[in-house]
Write a protein that holds these residues in place. Structure first.
Motif, PDB file in Angstrom:
ATOM      1  N   ARG A  64       0.831  -1.209   0.000  1.00  0.00           N
ATOM      2  CA  ARG A  64       0.000   0.000   0.000  1.00  0.00           C
ATOM      3  C   ARG A  64       0.866   1.258   0.000  1.00  0.00           C
ATOM      4  O   ARG A  64       0.507   2.292   0.546  1.00  0.00           O
ATOM      5  CB  ARG A  64      -0.981   0.003   1.172  1.00  0.00           C
TER       6      ARG A  64
ATOM      7  N   TYR B 252      -7.216   4.681   2.802  1.00  0.00           N
ATOM      8  CA  TYR B 252      -7.225   3.401   3.497  1.00  0.00           C
ATOM      9  C   TYR B 252      -8.618   2.788   3.381  1.00  0.00           C
ATOM     10  O   TYR B 252      -9.521   3.104   4.152  1.00  0.00           O
ATOM     11  CB  TYR B 252      -6.847   3.591   4.966  1.00  0.00           C
TER      12      TYR B 252
ATOM     13  N   TYR C  87      -7.397   0.086  -1.530  1.00  0.00           N
ATOM     14  CA  TYR C  87      -6.224   0.707  -0.908  1.00  0.00           C
ATOM     15  C   TYR C  87      -5.331   1.421  -1.927  1.00  0.00           C
ATOM     16  O   TYR C  87      -4.157   1.114  -2.068  1.00  0.00           O
ATOM     17  CB  TYR C  87      -5.424  -0.331  -0.121  1.00  0.00           C
TER      18      TYR C  87
END
Length: 206
Positions: free
Chosen positions: A6, A106, A110
């Protein structure tokens, strides 16, 4: 360098362009080509690039991409993108050299933010699409107009609708979806490295 899991895209190196530079016969000029930032491992901010120097001119290395555990993108010549986190943010650029990174989110797939470029901020996430790298600047160092210092693309972690960020015009590497597809910045352009979506080593800037 781009970050992984991420992670946000790497910022481009700072770009300074002088159309003339006075050089005295017999004088020594310090020339340093800054190394590209290293890609990071799990939840570690991507490495920032080294400064490049030509005499009195210093271009600041690009900021590494942020992470998915709320560590912000690093500031630099251009700023690293924000990871897909809850409280991190993007890195800032250096005035006159490059722009800030983009924001991530978030949730969903993602998506992370793109790294900043010399002539454009890193892209913010949009829906399931990670931010694109910021655009570089077109200059004629070699006598031919070429784009330099594009930001690295942001990543998306997973999901069939996930879309990675494109590398910025000027050597920025593209981001990836899941563990694959991310690319380094193009050598000798100052371009930032793309980010990786899941647990895999991030890729380098140049």
């Amino acid at each position: 360098g781009g970050s992984e899991d991420r992670g946000g895209g790497g910022g481009a190196g700072g770009l300074l362009y002088a159309t003339s530079y006075s050089v005295s016969t017999g004088s020594a000029i310090t020339v340093t080509v800054g190394a590209g930032g290293t890609g990071s491992n799990f939840f570690v901010v991507g490495g920032s690039g080294g400064n490049s120097v030509f005499g009195a001119i210093t271009a600041i290395g690009g900021g590494g991409g942020g992470t998915g555990n709320s560590q912000s993108g690093a500031s630099g010549g251009s700023g690293g993108g924000m990871g897909a986190s809850t409280s991190g943010t993007y890195g800032n650029g250096t005035s006159g050299q490059g722009e800030r990174g983009g924001t991530g989110y978030y949730g969903n797939t993602y998506p992370s933010g793109g790294g900043g470029g010399a002539n454009g901020s890193g892209g913010d996430y949009s829906g399931n699409h990670a931010g694109d790298g910021g655009q570089g600047l077109q200059v004629s160092i070699t006598g031919t107009a070429v784009y330099y210092a594009g930001g690295g693309g942001g990543a998306a972690a997973d999901g069939s609708s996930a879309e990675q960020g494109a590398g910025g015009l000027g050597g920025g590497g593209k981001g990836g979806v899941g563990t694959g597809d991310a690319t380094s910045g193009t050598a000798n352009t100052g371009g930032g490295g793309g980010a990786v979506g899941q647990r895999e080593v991030g890729v380098a800037g140049n």
